[in-house]
Design an enzyme around this catalytic site. Structure first.
Site, mmCIF file in Angstrom:
data_model
loop_
_atom_site.group_PDB
_atom_site.id
_atom_site.type_symbol
_atom_site.label_atom_id
_atom_site.label_comp_id
_atom_site.label_asym_id
_atom_site.label_seq_id
_atom_site.Cartn_x
_atom_site.Cartn_y
_atom_site.Cartn_z
ATOM 1 N N PHE A 208 94.049 -45.966 -22.473
ATOM 2 C CA PHE A 208 95.381 -45.763 -21.893
ATOM 3 C C PHE A 208 96.392 -46.768 -22.450
ATOM 4 O O PHE A 208 97.533 -46.421 -22.760
ATOM 5 C CB PHE A 208 95.256 -45.892 -20.368
ATOM 6 C CG PHE A 208 96.543 -45.744 -19.619
ATOM 7 C CD1 PHE A 208 97.278 -44.577 -19.707
ATOM 8 C CD2 PHE A 208 97.014 -46.779 -18.820
ATOM 9 C CE1 PHE A 208 98.472 -44.435 -19.010
ATOM 10 C CE2 PHE A 208 98.207 -46.647 -18.116
ATOM 11 C CZ PHE A 208 98.932 -45.480 -18.218
ATOM 12 N N VAL B 144 87.464 -47.810 -32.020
ATOM 13 C CA VAL B 144 87.024 -46.986 -30.892
ATOM 14 C C VAL B 144 85.498 -46.994 -30.855
ATOM 15 O O VAL B 144 84.853 -47.294 -31.841
ATOM 16 C CB VAL B 144 87.554 -45.532 -30.997
ATOM 17 C CG1 VAL B 144 89.067 -45.521 -30.978
ATOM 18 C CG2 VAL B 144 87.042 -44.830 -32.242
ATOM 19 N N ASP C 211 79.686 -50.961 -29.907
ATOM 20 C CA ASP C 211 79.842 -50.982 -28.457
ATOM 21 C C ASP C 211 80.088 -52.427 -28.043
ATOM 22 O O ASP C 211 79.497 -53.351 -28.591
ATOM 23 C CB ASP C 211 78.582 -50.435 -27.767
ATOM 24 C CG ASP C 211 78.571 -48.909 -27.795
ATOM 25 O OD1 ASP C 211 79.600 -48.325 -28.157
ATOM 26 O OD2 ASP C 211 77.530 -48.316 -27.479
ATOM 27 N N TYR D 73 84.344 -57.448 -11.324
ATOM 28 C CA TYR D 73 85.247 -57.116 -12.427
ATOM 29 C C TYR D 73 86.205 -58.273 -12.696
ATOM 30 O O TYR D 73 86.354 -58.733 -13.832
ATOM 31 C CB TYR D 73 86.015 -55.836 -12.083
ATOM 32 C CG TYR D 73 87.180 -55.543 -12.999
ATOM 33 C CD1 TYR D 73 86.972 -55.182 -14.324
ATOM 34 C CD2 TYR D 73 88.487 -55.641 -12.533
ATOM 35 C CE1 TYR D 73 88.050 -54.920 -15.173
ATOM 36 C CE2 TYR D 73 89.562 -55.374 -13.372
ATOM 37 C CZ TYR D 73 89.333 -55.020 -14.690
ATOM 38 O OH TYR D 73 90.396 -54.768 -15.521
ATOM 39 N N LYS E 230 86.491 -60.968 -16.011
ATOM 40 C CA LYS E 230 87.719 -61.161 -16.790
ATOM 41 C C LYS E 230 88.132 -62.643 -16.812
ATOM 42 O O LYS E 230 88.568 -63.159 -17.847
ATOM 43 C CB LYS E 230 88.846 -60.310 -16.200
ATOM 44 C CG LYS E 230 88.714 -58.822 -16.494
ATOM 45 C CD LYS E 230 89.037 -58.510 -17.950
ATOM 46 C CE LYS E 230 89.594 -57.116 -18.134
ATOM 47 N NZ LYS E 230 90.063 -56.878 -19.508
ATOM 48 N N GLY F 228 102.150 -31.584 -0.959
ATOM 49 C CA GLY F 228 102.840 -31.674 0.335
ATOM 50 C C GLY F 228 101.963 -32.172 1.461
ATOM 51 O O GLY F 228 102.182 -31.846 2.634
ATOM 52 N N ILE F 229 100.940 -32.965 1.124
ATOM 53 C CA ILE F 229 100.036 -33.500 2.150
ATOM 54 C C ILE F 229 100.766 -34.578 2.951
ATOM 55 O O ILE F 229 101.406 -35.458 2.365
ATOM 56 C CB ILE F 229 98.761 -34.069 1.488
ATOM 57 C CG1 ILE F 229 97.948 -32.911 0.886
ATOM 58 C CG2 ILE F 229 97.923 -34.885 2.463
ATOM 59 C CD1 ILE F 229 96.773 -33.353 0.042
#
Length: 322
Positions: A21, A41, A59, A149, A153, A198-199
């Site tokens: 992203f 990648v 990887d 996590y 980091k 529209g919840i």
């Protein structure tokens, strides 16, 4: 370390996580703007149709061999990571995060230093500071990670600083809060879906403050840090420069979608109580709590300002990813 007083444009950049992203957008921007930009990648991953330069990197782990991709590289932008998964077992998650986010990052950083890379830009997370802020977080505040996590980091940040200190390779750490843009997933995508259907949402009375960052603002900061002399060996906070309550975010997002949200004003305390009963405590704490960052140091040190405002960012986030 002596810093040059001028911007030194790199000849060759390596972007990890280049189909992700953030990484895909970084690669697009830098390839168009300045230099030879190579995207790494994972084995078997799809490559971006517009790229001229891309390679299957190893990887991301402690035994990865990056040497073929690092030869002749001036700057590494490390966006690849194992992200936080909501429903996974915390013990196995901790080990997996450590292997990829800590050991994998530091293996890459050590090899980058050995290959003569001048600068290593690491995309960390605001989560290293904690899940909630009493006052806006600054880069110099003491970290307080609360999950595997975030700890992985932070350990990578500290290891990267040590490698830089030993080798002379410059490091830059960026700690984004929630990043949104076209193709964003997670809670943001879920919220868009709920609004579109529209919840009714019991989020009409939440008076908190949260920092967000549009992907293009984050990418613009990363591009600034590629060659800015004042970025060397620094940690930076980033946001859109306007903090929103959850209620205000939903209203602004609804405006961008050109719909009227169905917001029910339930007090935050009642929401938190129900959330804990339903096993959704952490999610409700995020929706009701404060998480703000102070970007004044980033702005003054780098002369950087968010390129787009929140409303533009929200409109962009609703577009189809290209």
């Amino acid at each position: 370390m002596i810093q040059s007083s001028h911007h030194h444009r790199p000849n060759r950049l390596l972007v990890t996580g280049a189909n992700g992203f953030i990484g895909s957008r970084v690669l697009d921007r830098l390839a168009a703007e300045c230099c030879e930009a190579v995207g790494a990648v994972r084995q078997g991953a799809m490559k971006h149709p517009g790229w001229t330069k891309w390679m299957h990197g190893p990887d991301l782990g402690p035994d990865a061999d990056w040497e073929p991709l690092l030869t002749g590289t001036d700057v590494v932008i490390h966006t690849a990571a194992r992200v936080h998964m909501m429903q996974e077992d915390s013990n196995t998650a901790g080990e997996a995060h450590r292997l990829v986010n800590t050991q994998g990052t530091l293996a890459l950083a050590r090899q980058a230093a050995a290959a003569g890379v001048r600068r290593f830009i690491f995309i960390s997370t605001i989560k290293v500071m904690g899940e909630q802020s009493r006052r806006p977080f600054r880069a110099g505040d003491t970290p307080a990670p609360s999950d595997a996590y975030a700890r992985s980091k932070l350990d990578a940040e500290q290891g990267l600083e040590a490698i830089g200190h030993e080798s002379g390779m410059e490091w830059v750490i960026i700690r984004p809060p929630l990043v949104y843009g076209p193709g964003v997933g997670g809670n943001f995508a879920t919220l868009v879906k709920w609004l579109a259907r529209g919840i009714p949402l019991p989020l009409g009375a939440i008076d908190n403050r949260r920092s967000l960052v549009a992907r293009d603002n984050l990418v613009d900061l990363i591009a600034t840090c590629v060659d800015h002399p004042a970025a060397a060996n620094r940690t930076f906070m980033v946001s859109d420069g306007e903090d929103l309550s959850t209620t205000a975010l939903i209203r602004r997002l609804s405006e961008a979608m050109e719909i009227r949200p169905w917001l029910i004003p339930v007090p935050a305390r009642a929401l938190l109580r129900v959330g804990r009963l339903l096993g959704q405590g952490p999610l409700l704490e995020r929706l009701c709590g404060d998480l703000q960052v102070d970007i004044e140091d980033t702005k003054s040190r780098l002369g950087w300002h968010p390129r787009i405002d929140v409303d533009t960012g929200l409109r962009q986030a609703l577009m189809e990813p290209r």
